[in-house]
Design an enzyme around this catalytic site. Structure first.
Site, PDB file in Angstrom:
ATOM      1  N   PHE A 116       7.889 -21.375   2.714  1.00  0.00           N
ATOM      2  CA  PHE A 116       8.693 -22.185   3.622  1.00  0.00           C
ATOM      3  C   PHE A 116      10.149 -21.789   3.467  1.00  0.00           C
ATOM      4  O   PHE A 116      10.548 -21.248   2.435  1.00  0.00           O
ATOM      5  CB  PHE A 116       8.511 -23.680   3.313  1.00  0.00           C
ATOM      6  N   GLN A 236      20.093 -32.799  10.687  1.00  0.00           N
ATOM      7  CA  GLN A 236      19.483 -31.475  10.811  1.00  0.00           C
ATOM      8  C   GLN A 236      18.821 -31.219  12.165  1.00  0.00           C
ATOM      9  O   GLN A 236      18.064 -32.050  12.655  1.00  0.00           O
ATOM     10  CB  GLN A 236      18.394 -31.332   9.739  1.00  0.00           C
ATOM     11  N   HIS A 238      16.112 -28.751  13.702  1.00  0.00           N
ATOM     12  CA  HIS A 238      15.063 -27.809  13.313  1.00  0.00           C
ATOM     13  C   HIS A 238      15.079 -26.670  14.330  1.00  0.00           C
ATOM     14  O   HIS A 238      15.157 -26.925  15.537  1.00  0.00           O
ATOM     15  CB  HIS A 238      13.713 -28.538  13.331  1.00  0.00           C
ATOM     16  N   LEU A 248       7.838 -30.452  17.703  1.00  0.00           N
ATOM     17  CA  LEU A 248       8.057 -29.478  16.637  1.00  0.00           C
ATOM     18  C   LEU A 248       6.960 -28.426  16.557  1.00  0.00           C
ATOM     19  O   LEU A 248       5.784 -28.734  16.624  1.00  0.00           O
ATOM     20  CB  LEU A 248       8.104 -30.233  15.307  1.00  0.00           C
ATOM     21  N   GLU A 251       7.781 -24.984  10.674  1.00  0.00           N
ATOM     22  CA  GLU A 251       8.213 -23.786   9.957  1.00  0.00           C
ATOM     23  C   GLU A 251       7.029 -23.098   9.284  1.00  0.00           C
ATOM     24  O   GLU A 251       7.111 -21.940   8.891  1.00  0.00           O
ATOM     25  CB  GLU A 251       9.203 -24.253   8.897  1.00  0.00           C
ATOM     26  N   ARG A 282      17.132 -24.074   7.574  1.00  0.00           N
ATOM     27  CA  ARG A 282      17.111 -24.467   8.983  1.00  0.00           C
ATOM     28  C   ARG A 282      18.483 -24.511   9.637  1.00  0.00           C
ATOM     29  O   ARG A 282      18.619 -24.163  10.808  1.00  0.00           O
ATOM     30  CB  ARG A 282      16.480 -25.849   9.092  1.00  0.00           C
ATOM     31  N   HIS A 348      16.049 -33.346  14.232  1.00  0.00           N
ATOM     32  CA  HIS A 348      14.859 -33.463  13.395  1.00  0.00           C
ATOM     33  C   HIS A 348      14.982 -34.429  12.227  1.00  0.00           C
ATOM     34  O   HIS A 348      14.088 -35.228  11.972  1.00  0.00           O
ATOM     35  CB  HIS A 348      14.527 -32.063  12.874  1.00  0.00           C
ATOM     36  N   ARG A 390      18.466 -30.191   4.574  1.00  0.00           N
ATOM     37  CA  ARG A 390      17.211 -30.318   3.831  1.00  0.00           C
ATOM     38  C   ARG A 390      16.348 -29.082   4.018  1.00  0.00           C
ATOM     39  O   ARG A 390      16.231 -28.559   5.121  1.00  0.00           O
ATOM     40  CB  ARG A 390      16.439 -31.550   4.328  1.00  0.00           C
TER      41      ARG A 390
HETATM   42  C1  LIG Z   1       7.265 -33.645  13.765  1.00  0.00           C
HETATM   43  C2  LIG Z   1       7.733 -33.715  12.333  1.00  0.00           C
HETATM   44  C3  LIG Z   1       7.189 -32.871  11.391  1.00  0.00           C
HETATM   45  C4  LIG Z   1       7.613 -32.941  10.056  1.00  0.00           C
HETATM   46  N1  LIG Z   1       7.052 -32.093   9.139  1.00  0.00           N
HETATM   47  C5  LIG Z   1       7.427 -32.199   7.841  1.00  0.00           C
HETATM   48  C6  LIG Z   1       6.795 -31.400   6.843  1.00  0.00           C
HETATM   49  O1  LIG Z   1       5.891 -30.616   7.101  1.00  0.00           O
HETATM   50  N2  LIG Z   1       7.205 -31.519   5.565  1.00  0.00           N
HETATM   51  C7  LIG Z   1       8.193 -32.399   5.215  1.00  0.00           C
HETATM   52  O2  LIG Z   1       8.514 -32.471   4.033  1.00  0.00           O
HETATM   53  N3  LIG Z   1       8.780 -33.184   6.149  1.00  0.00           N
HETATM   54  C8  LIG Z   1       8.414 -33.113   7.441  1.00  0.00           C
HETATM   55  N4  LIG Z   1       9.014 -33.926   8.367  1.00  0.00           N
HETATM   56  C9  LIG Z   1       9.943 -34.965   7.930  1.00  0.00           C
HETATM   57  C10 LIG Z   1       9.166 -36.127   7.360  1.00  0.00           C
HETATM   58  O3  LIG Z   1       7.915 -36.224   7.970  1.00  0.00           O
HETATM   59  C11 LIG Z   1       9.904 -37.457   7.551  1.00  0.00           C
HETATM   60  O4  LIG Z   1      11.207 -37.342   7.080  1.00  0.00           O
HETATM   61  C12 LIG Z   1       9.186 -38.529   6.761  1.00  0.00           C
HETATM   62  O5  LIG Z   1       7.827 -38.576   7.108  1.00  0.00           O
HETATM   63  C13 LIG Z   1       9.809 -39.909   6.918  1.00  0.00           C
HETATM   64  O6  LIG Z   1       8.989 -40.818   6.208  1.00  0.00           O
HETATM   65  P1  LIG Z   1       9.431 -42.311   5.960  1.00  0.00           P
HETATM   66  O7  LIG Z   1       8.364 -42.931   5.137  1.00  0.00           O
HETATM   67  O8  LIG Z   1      10.807 -42.339   5.459  1.00  0.00           O
HETATM   68  O9  LIG Z   1       9.469 -42.944   7.413  1.00  0.00           O
HETATM   69  P2  LIG Z   1       8.410 -42.940   8.620  1.00  0.00           P
HETATM   70  O10 LIG Z   1       7.177 -42.198   8.314  1.00  0.00           O
HETATM   71  O11 LIG Z   1       9.167 -42.581   9.836  1.00  0.00           O
HETATM   72  O12 LIG Z   1       7.990 -44.453   8.686  1.00  0.00           O
HETATM   73  C14 LIG Z   1       8.908 -45.458   9.066  1.00  0.00           C
HETATM   74  C15 LIG Z   1       8.200 -46.768   8.971  1.00  0.00           C
HETATM   75  O13 LIG Z   1       9.135 -47.808   9.159  1.00  0.00           O
HETATM   76  C16 LIG Z   1       8.642 -48.749  10.065  1.00  0.00           C
HETATM   77  N5  LIG Z   1       9.798 -49.358  10.721  1.00  0.00           N
HETATM   78  C17 LIG Z   1      10.859 -48.745  11.289  1.00  0.00           C
HETATM   79  N6  LIG Z   1      11.707 -49.653  11.767  1.00  0.00           N
HETATM   80  C18 LIG Z   1      11.180 -50.859  11.503  1.00  0.00           C
HETATM   81  C19 LIG Z   1      11.577 -52.194  11.747  1.00  0.00           C
HETATM   82  N7  LIG Z   1      12.699 -52.492  12.395  1.00  0.00           N
HETATM   83  N8  LIG Z   1      10.770 -53.193  11.330  1.00  0.00           N
HETATM   84  C20 LIG Z   1       9.601 -52.935  10.699  1.00  0.00           C
HETATM   85  N9  LIG Z   1       9.181 -51.690  10.442  1.00  0.00           N
HETATM   86  C21 LIG Z   1       9.963 -50.675  10.833  1.00  0.00           C
HETATM   87  C22 LIG Z   1       7.723 -47.980  10.974  1.00  0.00           C
HETATM   88  O14 LIG Z   1       6.745 -48.845  11.512  1.00  0.00           O
HETATM   89  C23 LIG Z   1       7.119 -46.978  10.002  1.00  0.00           C
HETATM   90  O15 LIG Z   1       6.009 -47.553   9.362  1.00  0.00           O
HETATM   91  C24 LIG Z   1       8.600 -33.861   9.700  1.00  0.00           C
HETATM   92  C25 LIG Z   1       9.135 -34.727  10.641  1.00  0.00           C
HETATM   93  C26 LIG Z   1       8.727 -34.640  11.958  1.00  0.00           C
HETATM   94  C27 LIG Z   1       9.364 -35.570  12.950  1.00  0.00           C
END
Ligand SMILES: Cc1cc2nc3c(=O)[nH]c(=O)nc-3n(C[C@H](O)[C@H](O)[C@H](O)COP(=O)(O)OP(=O)(O)OC[C@H]3O[C@@H](n4cnc5c(N)ncnc54)[C@H](O)[C@@H]3O)c2cc1C
Length: 578
Positions: A116, A236, A238, A248, A251, A282, A348, A390
């Protein structure tokens, strides 16, 4: 009043929220409040993998991973956090394996690993296989695995409850207020501990990889309660989003050997980054693409270039990259077995967010003073482990390492000492006023134009490249949009599943996140990581090797900015070459 009482309330059921919940499940009462059904969280969209120096494919060392993280972050990374990330990634990935995550395997049964961007061996000598993965749906597998374990461990879920407010009383977090989207009723969650794990805010931009729900709710709610937001200018892009759609293309494609081509059929990354080529970090690859387009080498003179996977062959594409190649087929009508895929940089990931220490405790000033009872983890938080940029697969690690640390700290240090703080009198007040003023208004404009104009101005003025004039225009636009937003009107006044109400509240949150982003970017008169300013092209370690803290002020568009030092333990800032 609908009243609930739990030792711990976790807001968000993505990877970070569930990882915290997993540490607490056995000896305390915990609730997970989520505006989505848990497995619809954006973590489920993560494709490429999760980094950990397991060394299953070739020699690797956590120190190299730490170094890559610090250098990738253009030295804005706090190095104490970087060391923990790289070291504890290894245990955290084995936790996932033991809970049943179906990783791809090597022929001798170990977790398979792939390349990566920015991940190297021997401190930058060449690419290394560090990303553990489950085809191109790693996040989906993480989420399913942890959700199933959480249910098994009796975690109580409040799904489709949206947090509107954070309750702080006498200097301690004492709970949250949420709206039950099914019937529009408010609920007060009284708690000894609140964990914010609400994810990022990519929906502030027109072209984004982020799901509809990524609207920065946790950041905005905290910001409005006087908690600063850190390094929000570090957003960031992507390099490889599907052209015009933003979805997306991981990568992982480039990790497996895909490359980028300009209108002359040239692999232009080789010119800019002779060692890492397409696997430079990135921020750099997004800028390379930008530069090619600016110099007229976009395909057909337009604002996109090609990602080519065809030379990998059908078998490898089907085995390693099935989902993303389907996206190209379904959304652009392109067949990646034979044709190159049009791509452009897509909004991203937020490196910035709510400041925390390495235990996940939210800290509220330059001296890192914790706010008792409040934790944050995942994309909503800024540890700061990603600094100014990142590396790919380092977010999932951040979720599982710092989600885990937050949970463990709560269980072992905070809960044994903590009592329930008093709720403020009329805890629902702010949330009720927010909802009722929207529901009661019959005049004014609807949300659509405000949302579109926000996304346009962020895309045009606050993206891969930003300068003085563009940022000042963006700030003026934001002030105007905030003013218009204060009179926004709903068309749907029902209480049952009022998704328009939810979207309008989300739009208000995006406006607050954008405010901190623009202000931080305007004040940072240098180029570092994802923050590239043609009017200040050099990194300026004398004046800006520091974190921005933005506090909301009474004046729209003008948060108060303060700064705090970066933690440097062993890697002195150097020029970044790849
Ligand atoms: C398409 C894509 C591909 C990616 N691929 C990778 C990868 O391969 N490797 C990597 O390391 N990273 C990757 N990332 C980044 C990574 O996936 C995210 O940064 C990470 O998953 C965020 O996780 P989180 O638990 O912080 O939040 P999220 O998974 O976004 O979850 C947020 C949670 O908060 C809740 N929530 C939000 N607001 C409220 C509210 N007001 N009240 C109640 N609940 C709320 C939602 O319901 C959800 O459950 C990718 C991101 C994207 C968009």
């Amino acid at each position: 009043m609908n009243y609930h009482k739990f030792d711990v309330v976790i807001v968000g059921s993505g990877g970070a929220g569930l990882m915290s919940a997993m540490q607490l499940a056995h000896n305390s009462s915990i609730a997970v409040v989520s505006k989505l059904y848990p497995t619809r969280s954006h973590t489920g969209a993560a494709q490429g993998g999760v980094a950990a120096a397991l060394g299953n494919q070739e020699e690797d060392h956590w120190k190299w991973h730490m170094y890559d993280t610090v250098k990738g972050g253009d030295y804005l990374t706090d190095q104490d956090a970087g060391a923990i990330l790289a070291q504890e990634a290894i245990e955290a990935v084995y936790d996932l394996e033991h809970w049943g995550l179906p990783f791809n395997r090597t022929p001798d049964g170990k977790i398979d690993q792939r390349r990566f961007g920015g991940h190297t061996h021997h401190f930058g000598e060449g690419p290394v296989r560090r990303s553990c993965y489950a085809a191109d749906r790693t996040g989906h597998m993480i989420l399913q695995t942890m959700y199933q374990q959480s249910v098994k461990n009796q975690v109580r879920f409040f799904n489709e409850y949206m947090m509107l407010d954070l309750l702080i009383n006498e200097g301690q977090a004492v709970g949250v207020v949420a709206i039950d989207l099914r019937d529009g009723q408010l609920h007060v969650f009284h708690a000894k501990t609140v964990v914010l794990a609400t994810g990022g805010y990519g929906r502030a931009w027109r072209i984004t990889s982020n799901a509809l729900a990524c609207t920065g709710d946790g950041m905005a709610v905290a910001y409005r309660r006087g908690i600063p937001l850190e390094d929000m200018e570090m957003y960031q892009f992507h390099p490889t989003g599907l052209y015009k759609v933003g979805i997306l293309l991981s990568e992982a494609a480039r990790g497996e050997g895909a490359y980028l081509l300009n209108s002359e059929g040239e692999r232009f990354c080789i010119r800019y980054a002779p060692t890492m080529k397409e696997l430079a970090p990135r921020d750099m690859v997004s800028r390379f693409i930008n530069q090619e387009i600016a110099e007229g080498r976009g395909i057909d003179g337009k604002d996109f270039v090609y990602l080519s996977v065809a030379h990998l062959g059908k078998e490898k594409i089907d085995e390693k990259l099935p989902d993303i190649t389907d996206f190209a087929r379904n959304y652009l009508g392109v067949e990646p077995y034979y044709e190159p895929v049009p791509i452009q940089p897509t909004a991203h990931y937020a490196m910035g967010g709510i400041p925390t220490n390495v235990e996940g405790q939210v800290v509220i000033d330059e001296k890192n003073t914790p706010l008792p009872g409040l934790y944050a983890a995942g994309e909503v938080a800024c540890v700061s482990v990603h600094g100014a940029n990142r590396l790919g697969t380092n977010s999932l690690v951040d979720l599982i390492v710092f989600g885990r640390r937050a949970g463990k700290h709560i269980a072992s240090k905070w809960l044994p000492e903590a009592d329930f703080g008093q709720l403020p009198s009329d805890p629902e007040q702010r949330a009720r006023e927010q909802v009722e003023s929207l529901m009661g208004r019959t005049e004014g404009e609807t949300q659509d134009a405000i949302r579109q104009e926000l996304r346009d101005v962020m895309m045009d003025k606050v993206s891969v490249v930003r300068d003085e004039q563009g940022l000042s225009e963006a700030r003026a636009k934001l002030v105007e949009l905030k003013d218009r937003y204060s009179n926004v009107r709903l068309m749907d006044h029902s209480r049952t599943f009022n998704t328009e109400l939810m979207e309008v509240i989300e739009l208000g949150n995006l406006l607050d996140c954008a405010e901190a982003t623009i202000a931080g970017a305007e004040a940072r008169k240098e180029s570092r990581g994802a923050h590239y300013r043609p009017d200040y092209q050099q990194r300026d370690d004398v004046n800006f090797l520091q974190h921005t803290l933005a506090y909301q002020s009474a004046r729209a568009g003008e948060p108060e900015l303060r700064y705090k030092p970066v933690v440097i333990t062993e890697f002195e800032p150097k020029e970044r070459k790849y």
